[in-house]
Design a protein around this motif. Structure first.
Motif, PDB file in Angstrom:
ATOM      1  N   GLU A 152      -6.067  29.082  20.420  1.00  8.69           N
ATOM      2  CA  GLU A 152      -7.015  30.199  20.329  1.00  8.69           C
ATOM      3  C   GLU A 152      -8.456  29.715  20.345  1.00  8.69           C
ATOM      4  OE1 GLU A 152      -7.960  34.076  17.489  1.00  8.69           O
ATOM      5  OE2 GLU A 152      -6.322  32.721  17.001  1.00  8.69           O
ATOM      6  N   GLN A 153      -8.753  28.683  19.540  1.00 10.76           N
ATOM      7  CA  GLN A 153     -10.115  28.175  19.498  1.00 10.76           C
ATOM      8  C   GLN A 153     -10.519  27.570  20.838  1.00 10.76           C
ATOM      9  OE1 GLN A 153     -12.216  28.637  17.045  1.00 10.76           O
ATOM     10  NE2 GLN A 153     -13.883  27.537  18.076  1.00 10.76           N
ATOM     11  N   PHE A 154      -9.575  26.826  21.414  1.00 18.11           N
ATOM     12  CA  PHE A 154      -9.871  26.239  22.731  1.00 18.11           C
ATOM     13  C   PHE A 154     -10.091  27.320  23.786  1.00 18.11           C
ATOM     14  CE2 PHE A 154      -7.894  25.189  26.849  1.00 18.11           C
ATOM     15  CZ  PHE A 154      -8.860  24.321  27.319  1.00 18.11           C
ATOM     16  N   GLN A 155      -9.258  28.366  23.740  1.00 20.73           N
ATOM     17  CA  GLN A 155      -9.394  29.442  24.726  1.00 20.73           C
ATOM     18  C   GLN A 155     -10.721  30.154  24.590  1.00 20.73           C
ATOM     19  OE1 GLN A 155      -5.770  31.566  23.899  1.00 20.73           O
ATOM     20  NE2 GLN A 155      -4.631  30.514  25.539  1.00 20.73           N
ATOM     21  N   LYS A 156     -11.193  30.295  23.359  1.00 18.86           N
ATOM     22  CA  LYS A 156     -12.513  30.898  23.165  1.00 18.86           C
ATOM     23  C   LYS A 156     -13.601  30.000  23.755  1.00 18.86           C
ATOM     24  CE  LYS A 156     -11.406  33.551  18.973  1.00 18.86           C
ATOM     25  NZ  LYS A 156     -11.690  33.719  17.523  1.00 18.86           N
ATOM     26  N   GLN A 157     -13.478  28.697  23.466  1.00 14.22           N
ATOM     27  CA  GLN A 157     -14.447  27.753  24.021  1.00 14.22           C
ATOM     28  C   GLN A 157     -14.360  27.702  25.547  1.00 14.22           C
ATOM     29  OE1 GLN A 157     -13.459  24.114  22.047  1.00 14.22           O
ATOM     30  NE2 GLN A 157     -14.472  24.682  20.123  1.00 14.22           N
ATOM     31  N   PHE A 158     -13.127  27.737  26.053  1.00 10.22           N
ATOM     32  CA  PHE A 158     -12.941  27.704  27.506  1.00 10.22           C
ATOM     33  C   PHE A 158     -13.516  28.962  28.160  1.00 10.22           C
ATOM     34  CE2 PHE A 158     -10.380  28.205  31.404  1.00 10.22           C
ATOM     35  CZ  PHE A 158     -10.632  26.975  31.995  1.00 10.22           C
ATOM     36  N   ALA A 159     -13.337  30.112  27.519  1.00  7.32           N
ATOM     37  CA  ALA A 159     -13.911  31.359  28.037  1.00  7.32           C
ATOM     38  C   ALA A 159     -15.424  31.279  28.057  1.00  7.32           C
ATOM     39  CB  ALA A 159     -13.444  32.546  27.190  1.00  7.32           C
ATOM     40  N   SER A 160     -15.992  30.665  26.984  1.00 10.86           N
ATOM     41  CA  SER A 160     -17.446  30.508  26.942  1.00 10.86           C
ATOM     42  C   SER A 160     -17.932  29.611  28.072  1.00 10.86           C
ATOM     43  CB  SER A 160     -17.853  29.920  25.582  1.00 10.86           C
ATOM     44  OG  SER A 160     -19.244  29.676  25.550  1.00 10.86           O
ATOM     45  N   VAL A 161     -17.191  28.510  28.275  1.00  9.20           N
ATOM     46  CA  VAL A 161     -17.558  27.611  29.378  1.00  9.20           C
ATOM     47  C   VAL A 161     -17.420  28.316  30.722  1.00  9.20           C
ATOM     48  CG1 VAL A 161     -16.894  25.485  30.574  1.00  9.20           C
ATOM     49  CG2 VAL A 161     -16.966  25.537  28.083  1.00  9.20           C
ATOM     50  N   THR A 162     -16.345  29.100  30.861  1.00  9.09           N
ATOM     51  CA  THR A 162     -16.122  29.832  32.114  1.00  9.09           C
ATOM     52  C   THR A 162     -17.271  30.780  32.411  1.00  9.09           C
ATOM     53  OG1 THR A 162     -13.726  29.698  31.800  1.00  9.09           O
ATOM     54  CG2 THR A 162     -14.550  31.367  33.337  1.00  9.09           C
ATOM     55  N   TRP A 163     -17.696  31.548  31.397  1.00 14.07           N
ATOM     56  CA  TRP A 163     -18.810  32.480  31.604  1.00 14.07           C
ATOM     57  C   TRP A 163     -20.107  31.732  31.906  1.00 14.07           C
ATOM     58  CZ3 TRP A 163     -18.170  37.179  32.924  1.00 14.07           C
ATOM     59  CH2 TRP A 163     -17.061  37.910  32.482  1.00 14.07           C
ATOM     60  N   THR A 164     -20.266  30.580  31.274  1.00  8.14           N
ATOM     61  CA  THR A 164     -21.470  29.781  31.551  1.00  8.14           C
ATOM     62  C   THR A 164     -21.480  29.303  33.004  1.00  8.14           C
ATOM     63  OG1 THR A 164     -21.547  29.027  29.253  1.00  8.14           O
ATOM     64  CG2 THR A 164     -22.788  27.742  30.869  1.00  8.14           C
ATOM     65  N   ILE A 165     -20.314  28.818  33.443  1.00  8.11           N
ATOM     66  CA  ILE A 165     -20.222  28.353  34.835  1.00  8.11           C
ATOM     67  C   ILE A 165     -20.392  29.506  35.815  1.00  8.11           C
ATOM     68  CG2 ILE A 165     -18.623  27.379  36.538  1.00  8.11           C
ATOM     69  CD1 ILE A 165     -17.570  25.544  34.403  1.00  8.11           C
ATOM     70  N   LEU A 166     -19.810  30.670  35.495  1.00 10.23           N
ATOM     71  CA  LEU A 166     -19.967  31.835  36.375  1.00 10.23           C
ATOM     72  C   LEU A 166     -21.424  32.261  36.453  1.00 10.23           C
ATOM     73  CD1 LEU A 166     -16.836  33.986  35.445  1.00 10.23           C
ATOM     74  CD2 LEU A 166     -17.234  32.690  37.539  1.00 10.23           C
ATOM     75  N   ALA A 167     -22.123  32.223  35.284  1.00 10.57           N
ATOM     76  CA  ALA A 167     -23.544  32.582  35.289  1.00 10.57           C
ATOM     77  C   ALA A 167     -24.338  31.588  36.140  1.00 10.57           C
ATOM     78  CB  ALA A 167     -24.079  32.609  33.854  1.00 10.57           C
ATOM     79  N   ALA A 168     -24.002  30.303  35.979  1.00 12.86           N
ATOM     80  CA  ALA A 168     -24.675  29.288  36.804  1.00 12.86           C
ATOM     81  C   ALA A 168     -24.352  29.481  38.280  1.00 12.86           C
ATOM     82  CB  ALA A 168     -24.248  27.892  36.342  1.00 12.86           C
ATOM     83  N   LEU A 169     -23.103  29.887  38.557  1.00 10.53           N
ATOM     84  CA  LEU A 169     -22.698  30.140  39.948  1.00 10.53           C
ATOM     85  C   LEU A 169     -23.493  31.294  40.543  1.00 10.53           C
ATOM     86  CD1 LEU A 169     -20.766  29.627  42.330  1.00 10.53           C
ATOM     87  CD2 LEU A 169     -19.140  31.167  41.226  1.00 10.53           C
ATOM     88  N   VAL A 170     -23.633  32.383  39.780  1.00  4.98           N
ATOM     89  CA  VAL A 170     -24.399  33.535  40.265  1.00  4.98           C
ATOM     90  C   VAL A 170     -25.855  33.148  40.496  1.00  4.98           C
ATOM     91  CG1 VAL A 170     -25.245  35.828  39.659  1.00  4.98           C
ATOM     92  CG2 VAL A 170     -22.867  35.225  39.203  1.00  4.98           C
TER      93      VAL A 170
END
Length: 459
Positions: A152-170
């Protein structure tokens, strides 16, 4: 617009693939690390658990589980050889479970196999990594050890990283869009200018010039297009001049024949002397017209490259001798002699076409030679080429006329009284070029003209 769309498609595809690869690599690395940690922990705990199980020390099993387990993230369970739960670090949840065999990894471990993977938690929907290992000693199954870690904690961190990468991608796509739009405009504008230029050139406007101020391939392309336009303009001028010359040269004999026939129709046919003179005029003008048409067809085929040449090794001296014999009557009529100094060389070529070229050059030399003059013909080897020189003793060619003497229908000012329409030298030049050779002319006033030919030798 198409160029910009292509840029954006490539950028979005490339950045998306790169971002996906980074996320997948990060996720796989984390999962592999967690699996390795579980394997190490289970190995470290196995000896302690084996000892207490062999001693049938239930309290010792419970103590180990409570010491190393944590209900929030690490769940540690120990089962006996029949699959009954002996100790757990999460008793509040586990007391609700009556049958542990369906729990992932339990059945495999009871069968003597290590099982690991990702599964839902017991009585929960959160993902967990687990490992279930059989506890054996001396070949006897004493029980199994099952460890699971929450994701659960990793998935939260992974989701945060995913959104960060998506924001950087945009943001990257947005910035690349601005840059691509600038690049596309900087490329498409000169391309559009060159397209319009090409359309105008195709419509016959050869006076335009492209002005592309870019230090890249587009600038070079613009330069080549300007050269093409200038060449097309030159060819168009040559075509117009050629048509005008052809029309003029054809009109003269046709008009003479027409006038002569009309005179015959008006009664000249009844006067024998006048009739014979008029018939001779018709014969001469018809012959002149036939020669002109033949030369025009020959020149057209040579320039179009559709004249087939029967290339073979031939003796150069033999071709030159044939040309001299063919012009012997004309030379005697003008009291012109020829002096030949030709080495025994064999050249690669079509004997009939080369004969035609030599006849045209000899005809030109005889035409402009003074009475009792001599024509000098020499030939020698120069590496892999045969160099032939034809020199007359005429008045020479004015320096201003030298660059144009091989043009179609071009005649020098001092030759207007001579017969011919200016096709002989042009045909000779095309024949030599078709053989991979060349021809040049030089002259000094009052010292005659020298034509220098080169032909490939037999290899």
């Amino acid at each position: 617009m198409k160029l910009l769309s292509t840029y954006l498609l490539l950028i979005v595809s490339g950045t998306s693939l790169m971002s996906g690869y980074i996320l997948w690599t990060f996720y796989a690395f984390f999962m592999q690390s967690r699996q390795t940690d579980l394997e190490n922990w289970s190995t470290a705990l196995s000896e302690s658990v084996t000892d207490v199980l062999e001693a049938n020390d239930t309290q010792g099993v419970q103590s180990i589980v409570q010491r190393y387990g944590a209900p929030a993230n690490i769940t540690l369970r120990v089962f006996d050889a029949q699959g009954s739960l002996l100790a757990t670090s999460d008793p509040q949840t586990d007391r609700q479970v009556t049958d542990w065999l369906p729990i992932p990894g339990v059945s495999e471990a009871l069968s003597g196999h290590v099982a690991q993977g990702v599964a839902k938690g017991v009585l929960s929907t959160s993902d967990r990594i687990y490992i279930a290992k059989p506890i054996t000693r001396n070949g006897q199954l004493l029980g199994i050890l099952r460890i699971s870690i929450t994701l659960e904690q990793f998935q939260k961190q992974f989701a945060s990283v995913t959104w960060t990468i998506l924001a950087a991608l945009v943001l990257t796509i947005f910035l690349c869009t601005l840059v691509s739009d600038h690049l596309a405009r900087s490329l498409s504008k000169p391309i559009e200018v060159m397209r319009n230029f090409a359309i105008r050139v195709g419509g016959g406007q050869f006076d335009d010039r492209l002005m592309i101020r870019q230090s890249n391939e587009l600038d070079q392309l613009a330069t080549e297009l300007n050269r093409m336009s200038a060449r097309l303009k030159s060819l168009d001028e040559e075509r117009r001049a050629f048509l005008a010359n052809v029309s003029h040269e054809l009109r003269t004999p046709v008009s003479n024949v027409q006038v002569t026939i009309e005179a015959l129709e008006r009664g000249a046919v009844d006067e024998p002397e006048l009739r014979d003179r008029f018939f001779q005029t018709i014969k001469e003008e018809t012959k002149r017209l036939s020669v002109l048409i033949h030369d025009l067809l020959d020149l057209g085929r040579l320039e179009a490259g559709i004249t087939s040449l029967e290339i073979q090794a031939i003796a150069l001296k033999s071709v030159i001798s044939r040309a001299i014999r063919a012009m012997e009557v004309r030379m005697q009529a003008k009291n012109v002699t020829v002096q030949v100094d030709v080495e025994d060389l064999r050249v690669m070529g079509d004997s009939e076409r080369l004969l035609q070229a030599f006849l045209n050059l000899l005809d030109n030399a005889i035409k402009y030679s003074t009475p009792n003059a001599c024509i000098f013909i020499t030939a020698s080897r120069n590496k892999q080429q045969a160099l032939i020189s034809i020199r007359d003793q005429g008045s020479g060619i004015p320096e201003t006329n030298l660059p144009r003497i091989f043009e179609q229908f071009y005649t020098t000012s001092h030759s207007t009284k001579q017969s011919g329409v200016g096709l002989g030298l042009a045909i000779a030049k095309r024949i030599l070029e078709a053989h991979g050779g060349s021809i040049t002319a030089s002259s000094q006033p009052g010292q005659g003209a020298i034509f220098t030919l080169s032909l490939p030798l037999e290899s």
